[in-house]
Design a protein around this motif. Sequence first.
Motif, mmCIF file in Angstrom:
data_model
loop_
_atom_site.group_PDB
_atom_site.id
_atom_site.type_symbol
_atom_site.label_atom_id
_atom_site.label_comp_id
_atom_site.label_asym_id
_atom_site.label_seq_id
_atom_site.Cartn_x
_atom_site.Cartn_y
_atom_site.Cartn_z
ATOM 1 N N GLN A 288 -5.814 -0.887 8.033
ATOM 2 C CA GLN A 288 -5.598 -0.796 9.407
ATOM 3 C C GLN A 288 -4.581 0.230 9.862
ATOM 4 O O GLN A 288 -3.798 0.994 10.378
ATOM 5 N N GLY A 289 -2.851 -0.231 9.003
ATOM 6 C CA GLY A 289 -2.060 0.271 8.417
ATOM 7 C C GLY A 289 -2.288 1.625 8.027
ATOM 8 O O GLY A 289 -1.987 3.104 8.205
ATOM 9 N N PHE A 290 -3.294 2.425 7.127
ATOM 10 C CA PHE A 290 -3.684 3.260 6.285
ATOM 11 C C PHE A 290 -4.085 4.092 7.670
ATOM 12 O O PHE A 290 -3.302 5.649 8.092
ATOM 13 N N LEU A 291 -5.082 3.602 8.358
ATOM 14 C CA LEU A 291 -5.864 4.201 9.598
ATOM 15 C C LEU A 291 -4.781 4.851 10.783
ATOM 16 O O LEU A 291 -5.031 5.684 10.989
ATOM 17 N N ARG A 292 -3.862 3.661 10.976
ATOM 18 C CA ARG A 292 -2.851 4.034 12.027
ATOM 19 C C ARG A 292 -1.912 5.216 12.049
ATOM 20 O O ARG A 292 -1.880 6.319 12.245
ATOM 21 N N ARG A 293 -2.124 5.823 10.219
ATOM 22 C CA ARG A 293 -1.425 7.161 9.481
ATOM 23 C C ARG A 293 -2.356 7.855 9.309
ATOM 24 O O ARG A 293 -1.653 8.604 8.339
ATOM 25 N N GLY A 294 -3.442 7.750 9.759
ATOM 26 C CA GLY A 294 -4.140 8.768 9.933
ATOM 27 C C GLY A 294 -5.345 8.961 8.239
ATOM 28 O O GLY A 294 -5.819 10.227 7.936
ATOM 29 N N VAL A 295 -5.491 8.064 7.258
ATOM 30 C CA VAL A 295 -6.046 8.046 6.275
ATOM 31 C C VAL A 295 -7.116 7.527 6.134
ATOM 32 O O VAL A 295 -7.428 6.603 7.411
ATOM 33 N N SER A 296 -8.322 7.767 6.152
ATOM 34 C CA SER A 296 -9.386 7.140 5.798
ATOM 35 C C SER A 296 -10.024 6.823 4.876
ATOM 36 O O SER A 296 -11.462 6.705 4.555
ATOM 37 N N THR A 297 -10.018 7.122 3.407
ATOM 38 C CA THR A 297 -9.911 6.693 2.632
ATOM 39 C C THR A 297 -8.732 5.917 1.296
ATOM 40 O O THR A 297 -7.620 6.234 1.380
ATOM 41 N N VAL A 298 -9.679 4.719 0.616
ATOM 42 C CA VAL A 298 -8.823 3.919 0.126
ATOM 43 C C VAL A 298 -9.249 3.472 -1.058
ATOM 44 O O VAL A 298 -10.202 3.486 -1.476
ATOM 45 N N ARG A 299 -8.742 3.659 -1.910
ATOM 46 C CA ARG A 299 -8.502 3.426 -3.630
ATOM 47 C C ARG A 299 -7.657 2.265 -4.135
ATOM 48 O O ARG A 299 -6.066 2.007 -3.412
ATOM 49 N N LEU A 300 -8.316 1.179 -4.872
ATOM 50 C CA LEU A 300 -7.178 0.732 -5.699
ATOM 51 C C LEU A 300 -8.252 -0.045 -7.003
ATOM 52 O O LEU A 300 -8.969 0.977 -7.505
ATOM 53 N N GLU A 301 -7.549 -0.271 -7.919
ATOM 54 C CA GLU A 301 -7.382 -0.646 -9.667
ATOM 55 C C GLU A 301 -7.363 -1.494 -9.165
ATOM 56 O O GLU A 301 -6.969 -2.602 -8.511
ATOM 57 N N VAL A 302 -8.611 -2.441 -10.029
ATOM 58 C CA VAL A 302 -8.516 -3.780 -10.120
ATOM 59 C C VAL A 302 -9.008 -4.137 -11.622
ATOM 60 O O VAL A 302 -9.616 -3.463 -12.346
ATOM 61 N N GLY B 9 1.139 -1.449 0.313
ATOM 62 C CA GLY B 9 -0.123 0.335 -0.398
ATOM 63 C C GLY B 9 0.739 1.017 0.571
ATOM 64 O O GLY B 9 2.363 1.273 0.327
ATOM 65 N N MET B 10 0.310 1.675 -0.475
ATOM 66 C CA MET B 10 1.071 3.615 -0.378
ATOM 67 C C MET B 10 0.357 4.782 -0.602
ATOM 68 O O MET B 10 -0.772 5.099 -0.351
ATOM 69 N N ILE B 11 0.337 5.768 0.669
ATOM 70 C CA ILE B 11 -0.038 6.355 0.989
ATOM 71 C C ILE B 11 0.544 7.689 -0.096
ATOM 72 O O ILE B 11 1.406 8.272 -0.110
ATOM 73 N N GLU B 12 -0.763 8.368 -0.578
ATOM 74 C CA GLU B 12 -0.665 8.957 -2.091
ATOM 75 C C GLU B 12 -0.343 10.739 -1.129
ATOM 76 O O GLU B 12 -0.596 10.871 -0.295
ATOM 77 N N PRO B 13 -0.192 11.766 -2.625
ATOM 78 C CA PRO B 13 0.366 12.670 -1.557
ATOM 79 C C PRO B 13 -1.046 13.385 -1.293
ATOM 80 O O PRO B 13 -1.229 14.273 -0.369
ATOM 81 N N ASP B 14 -2.146 13.151 -1.901
ATOM 82 C CA ASP B 14 -3.969 13.280 -1.253
ATOM 83 C C ASP B 14 -4.237 13.174 0.163
ATOM 84 O O ASP B 14 -5.259 12.721 0.243
ATOM 85 N N ASN B 15 -3.459 11.688 0.062
ATOM 86 C CA ASN B 15 -3.470 11.101 2.073
ATOM 87 C C ASN B 15 -4.653 10.166 2.009
ATOM 88 O O ASN B 15 -5.434 9.933 2.616
ATOM 89 N N THR B 16 -4.789 9.872 -0.030
ATOM 90 C CA THR B 16 -5.709 8.714 0.255
ATOM 91 C C THR B 16 -4.607 7.322 0.461
ATOM 92 O O THR B 16 -3.906 7.421 -0.438
ATOM 93 N N GLY B 17 -4.756 5.846 0.773
ATOM 94 C CA GLY B 17 -4.417 4.712 0.933
ATOM 95 C C GLY B 17 -4.213 4.113 -0.422
ATOM 96 O O GLY B 17 -5.344 4.178 -0.453
ATOM 97 N N HIS B 18 -3.621 3.806 -1.369
ATOM 98 C CA HIS B 18 -3.796 3.273 -2.528
ATOM 99 C C HIS B 18 -3.091 1.456 -2.285
ATOM 100 O O HIS B 18 -2.013 1.561 -1.729
ATOM 101 N N VAL B 19 -3.884 0.960 -2.748
ATOM 102 C CA VAL B 19 -3.486 -0.379 -2.498
ATOM 103 C C VAL B 19 -3.003 -0.479 -4.132
ATOM 104 O O VAL B 19 -3.548 -0.646 -4.369
ATOM 105 N N VAL B 20 -1.665 -0.779 -4.029
ATOM 106 C CA VAL B 20 -0.623 -0.597 -5.077
ATOM 107 C C VAL B 20 -0.721 -2.739 -5.575
ATOM 108 O O VAL B 20 -0.988 -2.813 -7.030
#
Length: 167
Positions: A113-127, A79-90
């Motif tokens: 959970q890792g994203f939440l601990r770092r203040g991320v509240s929205t997650v996105r991914l591509e499939v 996962g990566m925390i992107e500059p817009d503070n969304t969590g991205h499942v890479v």
Amino acid sequence: MWPRRRKEKMDEYIVAAAESVVIPMGQGDLNECWRLDQRCFSDGEAYDRETIRYLLAHVQSVCHKIVSPTDEMMAFVVGMIEPDNTGHVVALGVAPEHRRLGHGQHLMYEVEQGFLRRGVSTVRLEVRTSNAAAQRLYLNLGYKIVRRMARYYTSGDDGYLMVKSLL
Ligand SMILES: CC(C)(COP(=O)(O)OP(=O)(O)OC[C@H]1O[C@@H](n2cnc3c(N)ncnc32)[C@H](O)[C@@H]1OP(=O)(O)O)[C@@H](O)C(=O)NCCC(=O)NCCS
């Protein structure tokens, strides 16, 4: 009483969880992660080694692996925390011989959970639109398809953008 099949499935999940451990993944896991990624994405969409090195080393990445009692990597998530503070499942990959045992959903829980601990509240991914297995996994976890992205993949396949609020 639970239907028989559901009970059997729960037993499989419990055994798989008992025989594995989820731990953070770091730069020392580069080669094993790269090899597993190649096996999981044998359709030509696997990342090259340098990209995986970059992802594992990035300060904003959230990476976990599931290992067997013999320390073999069975599954991984990047996962990566992107500059817009969304969590991205890479990337999410489970070795073919360890699928349908709950490892994919376990890793999604860990990365969220890792994203939440770092203040991320929205997650996105591509499939991929053709990847029914992954879509079902994500839909079951509360992800919603928000957009179809034409020719998103290098193969020319379309992708779906999926999003979940962790709040
Ligand atoms: C997609 C993937 C990560 C799923 O991992 P997994 O460990 O097998 O998934 P889980 O066991 O946690 O499955 C959880 C649920 O997802 C759905 N699911 C997972 N694989 C499925 C499949 N092949 N067909 C239908 N549903 C599936 C089911 O609802 C499943 O629950 P159930 O087994 O109780 O029916 C794995 O198949 C994989 O690595 N695929 C290749 C790489 C890939 O496509 N990654 C995702 C890219 S976006």
